[in-house]
Design a protein around this motif. Structure first.
Motif, PDB file in Angstrom:
ATOM      1  N   ASN A 117      44.663  28.641  21.365  1.00  0.00           N
ATOM      2  CA  ASN A 117      44.488  27.185  21.276  1.00  0.00           C
ATOM      3  C   ASN A 117      43.133  26.788  21.829  1.00  0.00           C
ATOM      4  N   GLU A 118      42.656  25.630  21.379  1.00  0.00           N
ATOM      5  CA  GLU A 118      41.390  25.098  21.888  1.00  0.00           C
ATOM      6  C   GLU A 118      41.663  24.397  23.225  1.00  0.00           C
ATOM      7  N   PRO A 119      40.933  24.767  24.297  1.00  0.00           N
ATOM      8  CA  PRO A 119      41.154  24.093  25.578  1.00  0.00           C
ATOM      9  C   PRO A 119      40.978  22.578  25.459  1.00  0.00           C
ATOM     10  N   GLU A 120      41.760  21.834  26.279  1.00  0.00           N
ATOM     11  CA  GLU A 120      41.770  20.360  26.231  1.00  0.00           C
ATOM     12  C   GLU A 120      40.360  19.775  26.411  1.00  0.00           C
ATOM     13  N   LEU A 121      39.574  20.344  27.356  1.00  0.00           N
ATOM     14  CA  LEU A 121      38.231  19.800  27.612  1.00  0.00           C
ATOM     15  C   LEU A 121      37.351  19.911  26.358  1.00  0.00           C
ATOM     16  N   GLN A 130      38.463  19.926  23.294  1.00  0.00           N
ATOM     17  CA  GLN A 130      38.960  18.933  22.322  1.00  0.00           C
ATOM     18  C   GLN A 130      38.324  17.572  22.608  1.00  0.00           C
ATOM     19  N   GLN A 131      38.270  17.238  23.911  1.00  0.00           N
ATOM     20  CA  GLN A 131      37.644  15.966  24.326  1.00  0.00           C
ATOM     21  C   GLN A 131      36.168  15.939  23.935  1.00  0.00           C
ATOM     22  N   ARG A 155      35.776  15.359  20.270  1.00  0.00           N
ATOM     23  CA  ARG A 155      36.040  13.947  19.892  1.00  0.00           C
ATOM     24  C   ARG A 155      34.830  13.083  20.232  1.00  0.00           C
ATOM     25  N   HIS A 180      36.629  24.907  17.117  1.00  0.00           N
ATOM     26  CA  HIS A 180      37.773  25.637  17.678  1.00  0.00           C
ATOM     27  C   HIS A 180      37.716  27.153  17.419  1.00  0.00           C
ATOM     28  N   SER A 207      33.956  21.064  33.750  1.00  0.00           N
ATOM     29  CA  SER A 207      34.522  22.404  33.569  1.00  0.00           C
ATOM     30  C   SER A 207      34.465  23.164  34.894  1.00  0.00           C
TER      31      SER A 207
END
Ligand SMILES: C[S@@+](CC[C@H](N)C(=O)[O-])C[C@H]1O[C@@H](n2cnc3c(N)ncnc32)[C@H](O)[C@@H]1O
Length: 214
Positions: free
Chosen positions: A18-22, A24-25, A28, A43, A105
């Motif tokens: 999965n792509e880490p949440e940070l 993804q932010q 965006r 990703h 991070s």
């Protein structure tokens, strides 16, 4: 360019990390605020960069072409505890954006940003690199290679992005204003012929080459 069918591509992404949440932010916000968001690794390629970096477990990484910091953060995941990542971008307007995400991070203190033309900055960074990621102006890929090859440790790797250039590297005729395609064709030949490295091209996204220094 998609070299695989969209369904197979989706399957591969769904069965990879999965792509880490940070990240993804970061993606965006890049799409909301920054020009040319498609330049960001994204990703799947990001998880590949992360995986390669974790396999190498580098002490020192150089990146040419930071953009909004996506690929830098992916590669930083593999750094040794005291390791460093040096990343260069000519666009000074991106610096605060990058720093904001680097500091959010776990690797903020390990990431060093440089603003300016990589041709001028690379000679000023006196480090031995375990990984170099080349992802900036295509016309200078061969120049970057020559500038970094002696700074790369034996067994170190150079990752070069966009080496298939949407398949245009197969073209034999180019528009006069297209300087990137012939530059990449020459660069791919150079990597194949240069006896200091062994090279494989991976058909990932727009083409990613791994060259390992002998
Ligand atoms: C494709 S983007 C990098 C994407 C980033 N590595 C990622 O995967 O998220 C290319 C970047 O190279 C930078 N660039 C272009 N020419 C450059 C140069 N001569 N020196 C340093 N950076 C340069 C651009 O400003 C741009 O941000």
């Amino acid at each position: 360019m998609q070299f695989l069918s969209e369904d197979l591509d989706t399957y591969i992404v769904n069965h990879s990390e999965n792509e880490p949440e940070l990240l993804q932010q970061l993606t965006r916000e890049t799409y909301q605020k920054i020009l040319q968001p498609r330049m960001l690794s994204g990703h799947y390629q990001g998880r590949i960069l992360s995986m390669i970096s974790k396999l190498v477990n580098p002490k020192c990484i150089l990146e040419v072409g930071t953009y909004t910091g996506y690929s830098a953060l992916c590669m930083a995941e593999g750094l040794q505890k005291e390791g460093e990542l040096h990343t260069i971008d000519i666009n000074e307007e991106l610096q605060d954006f990058q720093r904001q995400y680097f500091d959010k991070s776990a690797y903020g203190k390990q990431i060093h940003q440089y603003v300016g033309d990589a041709i001028e900055i690379i000679p000023l960074i006196n480090k031995d690199f375990d990984i170099v990621f080349i992802d900036a102006d295509k016309e200078n890929y061969a120049n970057y290679f020559e500038l970094i090859i002696d700074k790369l440790v034996p067994g170190g790797i150079i990752l070069s992005d966009n080496v298939l250039w949407s398949g245009k590297v197969l073209d034999t005729k180019f528009k006069k204003e297209d300087t990137s395609t012939p530059a990449l064709i020459e660069y791919n030949k150079l990597l194949k012929q240069d006896s200091r490295v062994e090279t494989v091209i991976l058909p990932i996204r727009d083409g990613l080459t791994i060259s390992r220094k002998k």
